[in-house]
Design a protein around this motif. Sequence first.
Motif, PDB file in Angstrom:
ATOM      1  N   ASP A 180       0.828  -1.206   0.000  1.00  0.00           N
ATOM      2  CA  ASP A 180       0.000   0.000   0.000  1.00  0.00           C
ATOM      3  C   ASP A 180       0.866   1.261   0.000  1.00  0.00           C
ATOM      4  OD1 ASP A 180      -2.457  -1.225  -0.163  1.00  0.00           O
ATOM      5  OD2 ASP A 180      -2.749  -1.297   2.018  1.00  0.00           O
ATOM      6  N   ALA A 181       2.010   1.204   0.685  1.00  0.00           N
ATOM      7  CA  ALA A 181       2.937   2.339   0.659  1.00  0.00           C
ATOM      8  C   ALA A 181       3.459   2.562  -0.759  1.00  0.00           C
ATOM      9  CB  ALA A 181       4.097   2.100   1.624  1.00  0.00           C
ATOM     10  N   MET A 182       3.689   1.479  -1.488  1.00  0.00           N
ATOM     11  CA  MET A 182       4.134   1.593  -2.880  1.00  0.00           C
ATOM     12  C   MET A 182       3.057   2.246  -3.738  1.00  0.00           C
ATOM     13  SD  MET A 182       5.924  -2.167  -3.309  1.00  0.00           S
ATOM     14  CE  MET A 182       6.850  -1.884  -4.809  1.00  0.00           C
ATOM     15  N   ARG A 183       1.817   1.863  -3.513  1.00  0.00           N
ATOM     16  CA  ARG A 183       0.718   2.464  -4.272  1.00  0.00           C
ATOM     17  C   ARG A 183       0.636   3.965  -4.004  1.00  0.00           C
ATOM     18  NH1 ARG A 183      -1.675  -2.584  -2.531  1.00  0.00           N
ATOM     19  NH2 ARG A 183      -2.042  -3.926  -4.362  1.00  0.00           N
ATOM     20  N   THR A 184       0.766   4.335  -2.745  1.00  0.00           N
ATOM     21  CA  THR A 184       0.734   5.755  -2.389  1.00  0.00           C
ATOM     22  C   THR A 184       1.886   6.506  -3.035  1.00  0.00           C
ATOM     23  OG1 THR A 184      -0.314   5.266  -0.259  1.00  0.00           O
ATOM     24  CG2 THR A 184       0.803   7.381  -0.459  1.00  0.00           C
ATOM     25  N   PRO A 260      16.342   8.954   2.855  1.00  0.00           N
ATOM     26  CA  PRO A 260      15.170   8.443   3.564  1.00  0.00           C
ATOM     27  C   PRO A 260      15.299   8.692   5.056  1.00  0.00           C
ATOM     28  CG  PRO A 260      16.633   6.652   2.985  1.00  0.00           C
ATOM     29  CD  PRO A 260      17.195   7.877   2.329  1.00  0.00           C
ATOM     30  N   ASP A 261      14.180   8.720   5.744  1.00  0.00           N
ATOM     31  CA  ASP A 261      14.203   8.900   7.193  1.00  0.00           C
ATOM     32  C   ASP A 261      14.956   7.741   7.835  1.00  0.00           C
ATOM     33  OD1 ASP A 261      12.683  11.152   6.820  1.00  0.00           O
ATOM     34  OD2 ASP A 261      10.785  10.185   7.343  1.00  0.00           O
ATOM     35  N   GLY A 262      15.819   8.065   8.799  1.00  0.00           N
ATOM     36  CA  GLY A 262      16.542   7.002   9.490  1.00  0.00           C
ATOM     37  C   GLY A 262      17.977   7.379   9.795  1.00  0.00           C
ATOM     38  N   LYS A 263      18.782   6.375  10.069  1.00  0.00           N
ATOM     39  CA  LYS A 263      20.155   6.556  10.554  1.00  0.00           C
ATOM     40  C   LYS A 263      21.042   7.332   9.591  1.00  0.00           C
ATOM     41  CE  LYS A 263      20.077   3.892  14.353  1.00  0.00           C
ATOM     42  NZ  LYS A 263      20.488   4.344  15.707  1.00  0.00           N
ATOM     43  N   THR A 264      20.832   7.171   8.294  1.00  0.00           N
ATOM     44  CA  THR A 264      21.769   7.749   7.329  1.00  0.00           C
ATOM     45  C   THR A 264      21.440   9.194   6.943  1.00  0.00           C
ATOM     46  OG1 THR A 264      20.556   6.998   5.353  1.00  0.00           O
ATOM     47  CG2 THR A 264      22.113   5.452   6.356  1.00  0.00           C
ATOM     48  N   LYS A 265      20.273   9.684   7.297  1.00  0.00           N
ATOM     49  CA  LYS A 265      19.850  10.997   6.812  1.00  0.00           C
ATOM     50  C   LYS A 265      20.759  12.146   7.257  1.00  0.00           C
ATOM     51  CE  LYS A 265      15.733  13.787   5.993  1.00  0.00           C
ATOM     52  NZ  LYS A 265      14.257  13.848   6.125  1.00  0.00           N
ATOM     53  N   PRO A 266      21.203  12.204   8.531  1.00  0.00           N
ATOM     54  CA  PRO A 266      22.067  13.324   8.925  1.00  0.00           C
ATOM     55  C   PRO A 266      23.362  13.393   8.128  1.00  0.00           C
ATOM     56  CG  PRO A 266      21.154  12.245  10.858  1.00  0.00           C
ATOM     57  CD  PRO A 266      20.817  11.377   9.692  1.00  0.00           C
ATOM     58  N   MET A 267      24.021  12.252   7.921  1.00  0.00           N
ATOM     59  CA  MET A 267      25.293  12.280   7.182  1.00  0.00           C
ATOM     60  C   MET A 267      25.062  12.560   5.701  1.00  0.00           C
ATOM     61  SD  MET A 267      26.182   8.227   7.617  1.00  0.00           S
ATOM     62  CE  MET A 267      25.832   8.360   9.367  1.00  0.00           C
ATOM     63  N   MET A 268      23.932  12.094   5.159  1.00  0.00           N
ATOM     64  CA  MET A 268      23.624  12.396   3.770  1.00  0.00           C
ATOM     65  C   MET A 268      23.323  13.881   3.594  1.00  0.00           C
ATOM     66  SD  MET A 268      24.001   9.907   1.680  1.00  0.00           S
ATOM     67  CE  MET A 268      23.138  10.681   0.318  1.00  0.00           C
ATOM     68  N   ALA A 291      11.931  18.302  -1.378  1.00  0.00           N
ATOM     69  CA  ALA A 291      12.691  17.292  -2.124  1.00  0.00           C
ATOM     70  C   ALA A 291      12.348  17.353  -3.610  1.00  0.00           C
ATOM     71  CB  ALA A 291      12.396  15.900  -1.573  1.00  0.00           C
ATOM     72  N   ALA A 292      13.345  17.065  -4.440  1.00  0.00           N
ATOM     73  CA  ALA A 292      13.111  17.020  -5.886  1.00  0.00           C
ATOM     74  C   ALA A 292      12.134  15.903  -6.227  1.00  0.00           C
ATOM     75  CB  ALA A 292      14.431  16.823  -6.627  1.00  0.00           C
ATOM     76  N   LEU A 293      12.288  14.772  -5.556  1.00  0.00           N
ATOM     77  CA  LEU A 293      11.380  13.637  -5.726  1.00  0.00           C
ATOM     78  C   LEU A 293      10.988  13.134  -4.344  1.00  0.00           C
ATOM     79  CD1 LEU A 293      13.137  11.729  -8.654  1.00  0.00           C
ATOM     80  CD2 LEU A 293      10.930  12.904  -8.756  1.00  0.00           C
ATOM     81  N   PRO A 294       9.713  12.916  -4.089  1.00  0.00           N
ATOM     82  CA  PRO A 294       9.261  12.565  -2.743  1.00  0.00           C
ATOM     83  C   PRO A 294       9.501  11.097  -2.407  1.00  0.00           C
ATOM     84  CG  PRO A 294       7.392  12.609  -4.224  1.00  0.00           C
ATOM     85  CD  PRO A 294       8.572  13.065  -5.029  1.00  0.00           C
ATOM     86  N   LEU A 295       9.801  10.850  -1.156  1.00  0.00           N
ATOM     87  CA  LEU A 295       9.826   9.505  -0.602  1.00  0.00           C
ATOM     88  C   LEU A 295       8.759   9.414   0.472  1.00  0.00           C
ATOM     89  CD1 LEU A 295      13.673   8.826  -0.158  1.00  0.00           C
ATOM     90  CD2 LEU A 295      12.215   8.255  -2.104  1.00  0.00           C
ATOM     91  N   ILE A 296       8.293   8.209   0.711  1.00  0.00           N
ATOM     92  CA  ILE A 296       7.285   7.986   1.743  1.00  0.00           C
ATOM     93  C   ILE A 296       7.912   7.205   2.887  1.00  0.00           C
ATOM     94  CG2 ILE A 296       6.440   5.840   0.702  1.00  0.00           C
ATOM     95  CD1 ILE A 296       3.627   6.682   1.586  1.00  0.00           C
TER      96      ILE A 296
END
Length: 340
Positions: A180-184, A260-268, A291-296
């Motif tokens: 369902d997240a993919m559909r959104t 994406p939200d999570g551990k890697t976002k601050p360093m990215m 964001a240029a392209l949205p993530l969910i």
Amino acid sequence: MSILLSEINEQPAALERALTGGKEAIAELVTQIKKRDVRYVILAARGTSDNAATYAKYLLQLTVGIPCGLAAPSVHTLYEADVNYKDALVIGVSQSGAGDDINEVMAQARKSGALTAALTNTADSKLAQVAEHVLLCNAGVEKAVAATKTYTTTLGLFAKLAARWSGDTALADALLRVPDAMRTELVRLEGKAQSVANSLTHAERILTVARGLHLCTAIESALKIAETTYTTTQAFSSADLLHGPIASVPANTPCLLFLPDGKTKPMMTEVVGKLSARGARVLTLSTDPDAALPLINTGSELLSPLVDILPAQLLAYHLTLARGLNPDNPLGLSKVTVTR
């Protein structure tokens, strides 16, 4: 509608089939894993399947806490070496199951006493025959040369294996919500991927950058863009990029950065600043409104690669059209690539 676009949009339903159809096979494999006291995991794959295996390399270490690495098939097929895979779980990953090199790894692994499993979309393939356990993608026939639904269903099966093996019921429950997240996400991307693609029509080089668990998304994104649009596309771990290659990034180079939200976002986010300072054209993919392209947000960082690849797939498709190319049959490529 092109075959590629149709198959991109089929992915939520394909993932549902993969998760439903894989229950018994994964349960039996996990039973044998625990019975055999598996101490490490080796993944044998090529191309898109190798990118899916990169996801599994991170995911299994994070969830079950045992070493996990990628095989080097040429060790067997070119150098004819014997490798002792005793106490390992060796998983061959191939949508077609036809590659001689992957099958050779599996044959050697089984000969040396490893527990073996095939993860494939082809039930009657050679890979399925040589392995003791078979996990089927159930993605349906994939006709476009560029793989999409076999990639995401492979990720889904790895996530289901990780949840079952680790006993993480929260992860298992979250996985069921991913279709369902993919559909959104596909709805949210309408028009946006095409707009970004049109702005990249004349790009000669594109970088894709991510970190950790999300490296698979950067690598698979680069492959999709390169094979469909013929653009020189390089994927980097942000850590590796900062260790030198960033010096080769000239001004105006399009850089797709996955945050994406999570551990890697601050360093990215730090990498965004460094590339922007060099004058690169930074295109972020994140849940942020700018964001240029949205993530969910999938509710679990461990599952976000299943959804985060969708913008890149659509970007590759629309950039192919913008350049007047055929998205379904890239020149010089075939659906099944046989290597040794």
